[in-house]
Design an enzyme around this catalytic site. Structure first.
Site, mmCIF file in Angstrom:
data_model
loop_
_atom_site.group_PDB
_atom_site.id
_atom_site.type_symbol
_atom_site.label_atom_id
_atom_site.label_comp_id
_atom_site.label_asym_id
_atom_site.label_seq_id
_atom_site.Cartn_x
_atom_site.Cartn_y
_atom_site.Cartn_z
ATOM 1 N N LYS A 16 0.836 -1.196 0.000
ATOM 2 C CA LYS A 16 0.000 0.000 0.000
ATOM 3 C C LYS A 16 0.875 1.253 0.000
ATOM 4 C CE LYS A 16 -3.610 -1.991 3.023
ATOM 5 N NZ LYS A 16 -4.794 -1.858 2.164
ATOM 6 N N ARG A 47 -10.011 -11.714 2.794
ATOM 7 C CA ARG A 47 -10.961 -12.739 2.335
ATOM 8 C C ARG A 47 -10.326 -14.125 2.318
ATOM 9 N NH1 ARG A 47 -11.813 -9.603 -3.173
ATOM 10 N NH2 ARG A 47 -11.378 -7.946 -1.670
#
Length: 463
Positions: A239, A313
């Site tokens: 990020k 996830r």
């Protein structure tokens, strides 16, 4: 929580707090007398929402408080601002009925401060006296759960790693007579959690999976799964620094399910509760999993990695597969999962997904009733084609190239790991208040926990 709630006592002296709107201000002032009316006029108080007026008595001591709200008959969570504005002392709200319990809850939620790293202010906190119709026990257990979640989310990752997150859950379940098992490090591979291991293996702090239970075996099975990424660098798909600044909150799903579990156990709901938290740090090292890798899963599906910054996830999928194996009546997962959910609905309105129409309708009613907003989005099955992989059973991100429907495709990916649960619902929460609002101070927040507790308490009433 700094401000406290105290039970009504006929002998106690407490300063009255009048909730007024602009239409009702003149009548309230007239009832308080000419001196108060003149003081309010001189102070420019007209009942505008958020205005506070401390009315002195003849000797100069505080005699009454006027607090402006949008609608006096239905103040909602407006009293969440009071705890920050009132001086120390004992106060009582001049409202009755169900509105008083909601006002008391909002007042106490708004008084929350995260002060672990700050010197005590020394300021005396106000106390609020509530009427006999207020269920202080119920309000208190909600406050305890919310404070637990807020404290966890607000704690920086330097002091809250996978071990510390699991220890917080262990203390919670130990206090209530529950049982906790934690699987750590390489044992995750041996026990069938390869994606939890893959996401967490690059960190010097070993990944873990917490599996906690409480309640009688014969009661309805309610299982909660929470994403416990204590910090997310994005992995090799790193990020930018601006996107990493709040990543201590990426375990907000785990914090929210622990808040809900705390409420369920404190209320003694007749359920067999199970909480599963995969706790990892998505770090970067030579052991990091890579874009293009293919991971095995507990379910047996192979998963192609499209982006290492979609790690939540993956760990949820293994945890959901475990939860689904015992066919729970209700299976809930909560996660700070996608930026797409924030783009669609903003930070204050988390989406949820379920195929169960009755559950969705019931939850919407409870969310509105307790002012814990939620919005249902569809599990739109045609978008499953976006998750196709040429080399594995499924890709875990949208591979269409268009970048559409990010929150929906994440929910569809998770749905592939749930088959046996009678009801499954996925909550894509933000877990954070980006600004101060009544009852919701800036910082960590257990979104959806109060709404779900309200639903579960109605479905499974205590004896």
């Amino acid at each position: 929580m700094r401000a406290s709630l105290i039970a009504h006592s006929a002998d106690a002296v407490a300063i009255p707090v009048h909730a007024v709107d602009r239409d009702g201000t003149p009548a309230t002032l007239q009832g308080l007398g000419a001196r108060a009316e003149a003081f309010a006029m001189a102070s420019g108080f007209d009942g505008t929402a958020g205005q506070l007026l401390l009315v002195p008595g003849a000797e100069g001591a505080l005699e009454a408080v006027l607090f402006g709200v949008a609608k006096a008959a239905d103040p909602g969570f407006a009293f969440g601002d009071l705890a920050r504005k009132l001086p120390g002392g004992d106060f009582r709200l001049q409202i009755a009925g169900e509105a008083q319990e909601e006002a008391a809850l909002a007042f106490a939620l708004g008084s929350y401060r995260f002060e672990r790293y700050r010197k005590p202010s020394g300021r005396s906190a106000p106390r609020l006296m509530v009427g006999e119709g207020v269920d202080l026990e119920r309000v208190g257990l909600i406050l305890d759960g919310m404070a637990l979640a807020r404290d966890l989310v607000n704690t920086p990752a330097s002091d809250l790693g996978p071990a510390e997150l699991c220890e917080a859950a262990l203390r919670l379940f130990d206090d209530r007579g529950g049982r906790v098992r934690v699987i750590e490090g390489e044992a995750l591979l041996a026990e069938g959690f390869p994606m939890v291991h893959a996401v967490g293996r690059a960190s010097s702090r070993a990944p873990r999976l917490l599996d906690a239970t409480w309640g009688e075996e014969g009661h309805p099975r309610v299982t909660l799964v929470g994403k416990g990424v204590v910090f997310d660098t994005g992995g090799l798909d790193i990020k930018p620094s601006s996107a990493m600044a709040l990543m201590k909150k990426d375990m907000g799903g785990a914090a929210a399910v622990l808040a809900l579990a705390s409420m369920i156990m404190a209320a003694g709901l007749p359920v067999r509760l199970r909480v599963i938290v995969p706790a990892v740090e998505n770090a970067i090292s030579g052991a990091s999993f890579r874009p293009g890798d293919v991971l095995s899963s507990r379910k047996g599906l192979t998963v192609e990695i499209g982006n290492t910054d979609a790690e939540g996830r993956l760990i949820l999928a293994d945890a959901l597969a475990l939860a689904d194996e015992e066919e729970p009546e209700i299976l809930i997962d909560m996660a700070t999962l996608t930026g797409a959910a924030r783009v669609a609905l903003g930070p204050d309105l988390p989406p949820f997904y379920t195929d169960d129409e009755a559950f969705a309708a019931e939850l919407a009613e409870h969310a509105t009733a307790v002012r814990d907003p939620l919005w249902r989005l569809p599990l739109w099955r045609p978008y499953e084609s976006y998750l196709e992989s040429r080399i594995a059973d499924i890709n875990h991100i949208n591979t269409s190239g268009a970048g559409f429907a990010g929150s929906i495709t994440a929910a569809l990916f998770l749905s592939r790991f749930v088959e046996k649960a009678r009801v499954w619902a996925h909550f894509d929460i933000y877990g954070w208040n980006p600004a101060d609002r009544p009852g919701r101070p800036l910082g960590g927040e257990a979104q959806a926990a109060r709404a779900l507790f309200s639903l579960l308490a109605a479905r499974y009433p205590k004896g």
